[in-house]
Write an enzyme that holds these catalytic residues in place. Structure first.
Site, short mmCIF file in Angstrom:
data_model
loop_
_atom_site.label_atom_id
_atom_site.label_comp_id
_atom_site.label_asym_id
_atom_site.label_seq_id
_atom_site.Cartn_x
_atom_site.Cartn_y
_atom_site.Cartn_z
N ALA A 125 0.84 -1.20 0.00
CA ALA A 125 0.00 0.00 0.00
C ALA A 125 0.87 1.25 0.00
O ALA A 125 2.02 1.23 0.46
CB ALA A 125 -0.91 0.00 1.22
N CYS A 156 -8.49 0.08 1.78
CA CYS A 156 -8.41 1.11 0.73
C CYS A 156 -9.72 1.29 0.00
O CYS A 156 -9.76 1.76 -1.15
CB CYS A 156 -7.27 0.79 -0.25
SG CYS A 156 -5.67 0.65 0.57
#
Length: 198
Positions: A125, A156
């Site tokens: 990420a 996310c």
């Protein structure tokens, strides 16, 4: 981290990359939706001022906080994010893992599709912030975290069933945190150049 950025802006600190692990926790970026926090009681939740939505951090995940002065590099946010992506992809490649970038999804992904069954899993990420062109926050690479801990959030903001989460060990690469640190160090200069010591 924010104190170090302030010191960089004041001219009293140099560029830094910090490598660390967090205890189990969830962080919320500035775009986080409360509905994406499915189990708020599972771990502590911290609001951050980085970009992005909810993510999990914990043992077995390498966090890299990147504090670079783009005033002395390239004042281009898009390029900086692309450089972070390339850094992760190069690191994964050292372990024989092919990381991929998707235009409509942040982070680095691994294609695990089988005939008739599309599947892509996120292995790293990215969430950043800039203050007067000095960067902070950074990246998270899943080395060997407990992947079940991602179940407490919609990571996310991506909840389609064909998109999951994976790690190097989950992919059959028995690497250590030290191995990953070495790979990150090995590929850093080729992407970003030397750390500014002035």
């Amino acid at each position: 981290m924010e104190g170090h950025v302030d010191a960089m802006l004041a001219g009293s600190a140099r560029e830094r990359v910090w490598l660390l692990e967090h205890p189990p926790l969830y962080t919320a970026g500035i775009s986080a939706k409360q509905s994406d926090l499915k189990q708020p009681e599972r771990f502590p939740v911290y609001a951050t001022r980085r970009g992005g939505q909810y993510t999990y951090h914990g043992p077995g995940q390498r966090i890299a906080y990147i504090m670079l002065d783009l005033n002395k590099r390239h004042k281009d946010v898009r390029r900086f994010v692309q450089d972070l992506e390339a850094w992760i992809v190069n690191c994964l490649d050292i372990f024989g893992v092919h990381g991929e970038i998707r235009d409509n999804r942040v982070g680095v992904w691994v294609d695990r599709s089988k005939p008739g069954h599309p599947q892509e899993d996120k292995i790293a990420a990215i969430g950043i912030r800039l203050r007067r062109w000095v960067t902070f926050h950074g990246i998270a690479i899943n080395v060997e975290p407990d992947l079940s801990h991602f179940e407490g959030i919609i990571p996310c903001g991506i909840e389609e069933p064909q998109f999951g989460v994976t790690s190097l060990v989950d992919l059959g690469r028995p690497v250590t945190m030290g191995d990953v640190d070495g790979a990150l160090a090995e590929s850093f200069a080729s992407i970003f150049g030397p750390i500014n010591h002035q």
